[in-house]
Structure formats: structure tokens, C-alpha cells
Design a protein around this motif. Structure first.
Motif, mmCIF file in Angstrom:
data_model
loop_
_atom_site.group_PDB
_atom_site.id
_atom_site.type_symbol
_atom_site.label_atom_id
_atom_site.label_comp_id
_atom_site.label_asym_id
_atom_site.label_seq_id
_atom_site.Cartn_x
_atom_site.Cartn_y
_atom_site.Cartn_z
ATOM 1 N N VAL A 53 38.303 42.367 37.786
ATOM 2 C CA VAL A 53 37.533 41.616 38.777
ATOM 3 C C VAL A 53 37.412 40.184 38.262
ATOM 4 O O VAL A 53 37.415 39.960 37.046
ATOM 5 C CB VAL A 53 36.128 42.221 38.980
ATOM 6 C CG1 VAL A 53 36.205 43.562 39.658
ATOM 7 C CG2 VAL A 53 35.311 42.286 37.702
ATOM 8 N N ASP A 66 43.523 35.518 40.030
ATOM 9 C CA ASP A 66 42.256 35.839 39.416
ATOM 10 C C ASP A 66 41.171 34.876 39.934
ATOM 11 O O ASP A 66 41.318 34.314 41.018
ATOM 12 C CB ASP A 66 42.393 35.805 37.891
ATOM 13 C CG ASP A 66 42.851 34.457 37.357
ATOM 14 O OD1 ASP A 66 43.015 33.521 38.148
ATOM 15 O OD2 ASP A 66 43.050 34.318 36.129
ATOM 16 N N SER A 67 40.117 34.646 39.148
ATOM 17 C CA SER A 67 38.975 33.860 39.637
ATOM 18 C C SER A 67 39.398 32.445 40.049
ATOM 19 O O SER A 67 38.913 31.915 41.041
ATOM 20 C CB SER A 67 37.870 33.800 38.585
ATOM 21 O OG SER A 67 38.306 33.173 37.407
ATOM 22 N N TYR A 112 34.188 43.373 24.287
ATOM 23 C CA TYR A 112 34.998 44.596 24.324
ATOM 24 C C TYR A 112 35.245 45.117 22.903
ATOM 25 O O TYR A 112 35.179 46.311 22.648
ATOM 26 C CB TYR A 112 36.335 44.343 25.034
ATOM 27 C CG TYR A 112 36.212 44.162 26.533
ATOM 28 C CD1 TYR A 112 35.184 44.754 27.250
ATOM 29 C CD2 TYR A 112 37.138 43.401 27.239
ATOM 30 C CE1 TYR A 112 35.077 44.588 28.623
ATOM 31 C CE2 TYR A 112 37.046 43.236 28.618
ATOM 32 C CZ TYR A 112 36.014 43.830 29.300
ATOM 33 O OH TYR A 112 35.916 43.669 30.661
HETATM 34 N N1 LIG Z 1 41.369 35.586 33.984
HETATM 35 C C1 LIG Z 1 40.589 36.506 34.751
HETATM 36 C C2 LIG Z 1 39.627 37.259 33.822
HETATM 37 C C3 LIG Z 1 38.866 38.335 34.565
HETATM 38 C C4 LIG Z 1 38.228 39.334 33.606
HETATM 39 O O1 LIG Z 1 38.469 39.354 32.387
HETATM 40 N N2 LIG Z 1 37.397 40.208 34.182
HETATM 41 C C5 LIG Z 1 36.823 41.276 33.413
HETATM 42 C C6 LIG Z 1 35.353 41.481 33.797
HETATM 43 S S1 LIG Z 1 34.371 40.135 33.247
HETATM 44 C C7 LIG Z 1 37.571 42.547 33.728
HETATM 45 O O2 LIG Z 1 37.873 42.803 34.871
HETATM 46 N N3 LIG Z 1 37.886 43.344 32.699
HETATM 47 C C8 LIG Z 1 38.628 44.558 32.830
HETATM 48 C C9 LIG Z 1 39.819 44.556 31.923
HETATM 49 O O3 LIG Z 1 39.878 43.777 30.959
HETATM 50 O O4 LIG Z 1 40.713 45.359 32.157
HETATM 51 C C10 LIG Z 1 39.830 35.767 35.839
HETATM 52 O O5 LIG Z 1 39.599 34.556 35.682
HETATM 53 O O6 LIG Z 1 39.515 36.364 36.873
#
Ligand SMILES: N[C@@H](CCC(=O)N[C@@H](CS)C(=O)NCC(=O)O)C(=O)O
Length: 201
Positions: A53, A66-67, A112
Motif C-alpha cells: 500500500v 506507488d505513492s 520490519y
Molecule cells: N515505495 C512505496 C513504499 C510503500 C510501502 O513500503 N508500503 C508498506 C506499508 S508502509 C507496505 O506495503 N509494505 C508491505 C511490504 O513491504 O511488502 C510507496 O511509496 O508507495
């Protein structure tokens, strides 16, 4: 538009703050997701193979991640005032956004490492290396903060969400110590309705 969402994700928060600032919040349906680096959320992964997300499904079915991509999409839909089209300020905004996102990448990876990875497999040098990136990014943001002033754009929104995440997950870091300009700026920016309404509980 449907936004795969996690209330504690600072990357999701950036999208929600953008939508709020652009008057698009009413067009956004939040869909609860359970992103995890090891255990995949299959409903989320069906739209985004990375299983992360934020992921947005636009009204015409277009899937965006992504974001940064989602924030740009919302910005264009909402009139475009969060990213200047030209001039040095455009690059300033984009680099500020990249700096804040890089800080967040490091902070999320440390989380994590220390919550998901089994304790006997953790590597403290790796955590220290990521936290060094967080500290260096904060020092750079302190240097840049004098230029943030009244700016509300994709850069300052990303910075605000990054600092909010540090308050939420890393309060003991005490990022405000030695960074008074950034702290003063965030006290004002964090009080904006878009930021106050999206703060992680
Ligand atoms: N580069 C991505 C990073 C998104 C991200 O790391 N989201 C985390 C939640 S804060 C996530 O979904 N983690 C699940 C995973 O690492 O598989 C963005 O800007 O959207």
C-alpha cells in the motif's frame, strides 16, 4: 476511486493528505489491506504484484502504485496545485519528496527488521546503517526547512508524513533535538486539517 489502505502507513497518509488538500477526499473509498513483507494480502496482490500500500484503483479501472504515482495522479485530477509544472521549484518539490520517501523507506525497513524478522536472525549493523540514513535525512531537512515556509505541495506533504511517522513509531529518537527549524515548521504544518485528520492513532 478505491485506495488500498492501512491507517498506519505513512505512504498511504501522503495520498490521503493530497486528496484532502485537493478536495478529493469524498471521491476516495478506503479499502482495508494487510500489507506485510512476508505474508501476502492476496486481495491487494491481485491488483499490485508488489503487495504494497498505497494502491489505487481509479474509476476507469486504472491501477496505480506507488505513492508518488498516486499523488501525481490525484494532483492532476484535483487541479495541479501540489506540483509546479516548471521552474526550479518543481525540482525542489520532487527532491524534497524523494528525501522524505527515502527516510521513510529506511524507517519502515528498520521496523520490519525489528518486528518481523525472527530475533536470532536480526543484524544490528543493518539497523544502525538504516537509522544513519534517517538521521542524515533529518539533518538535510533541518537545512532545508527555512525554505518550506508556507509551501503545501507534494514535497512538504511527504516531509510532514515522514515526521509524523517518526513521532508515531520512533518517538525515542527525539528527532526534534538539534533540529529546531524543522520542529517549528512541523508544529504548524502538522496542524493543517489534512494532517490532523489523517494522523495515525
Ligand atoms: N515505495 C512505496 C513504499 C510503500 C510501502 O513500503 N508500503 C508498506 C506499508 S508502509 C507496505 O506495503 N509494505 C508491505 C511490504 O513491504 O511488502 C510507496 O511509496 O508507495
Amino acid at each position: 476511486m478505491k485506495l488500498f489502505h492501512s491507517a498506519t502507513s505513512p505512504f498511504v497518509r501522503q495520498c490521503v493528505v493530497c486528496a484532502h488538500e485537493l478536495g478529493l477526499l469524498g471521491h476516495l473509498e478506503l479499502v482495508a489491506a494487510a500489507p506485510h513483507p512476508v505474508t501476502r494480502d492476496l486481495a491487494l496482490a491481485a491488483s499490485n504484484p508488489l503487495g504494497k500500500v498505497p494502491t489505487l484503483i481509479a474509476d476507469d479501472g486504472l491501477v496505480l502504485y506507488d505513492s508518488r504515482v498516486i499523488c501525481e495522479y490525484l494532483n492532476l485530477r484535483g487541479g495541479g496545485r501540489l506540483l509546479p509544472m516548471q521552474g526550479p521549484i518543481r525540482w525542489r518539490v520532487l527532491v524534497d519528496q524523494a528525501l522524505a520517501d527515502g527516510l521513510l523507506d529506511a524507517a519502515v525497513l528498520v521496523r520490519y527488521e525489528n518486528t518481523v524478522r525472527p530475533e536470532n536472525l536480526r543484524w544490528s549493523d543493518w539497523t544502525d546503517g538504516q537509522l544513519a540514513k534517517v538521521a542524515a535525512a533529518l539533518d538535510e531537512l533541518e537545512r532545508l526547512a527555512a525554505g518550506f515556509t508556507e509551501r503545501v505541495d507534494l514535497g512538504t506533504i511527504a516531509v510532514g508524513c515522514a515526521l509524523g511517522y517518526l513521532d508515531f513509531r520512533y518517538a525515542p529518537l527525539g528527532w526534534r533535538e538539534r533540529r529546531p527549524r524543522l520542529a517549528r515548521w512541523f508544529a504548524a504544518f502538522g496542524a493543517r486539517p489534512s494532517m490532523a485528520a489523517s494522523a495515525p492513532a
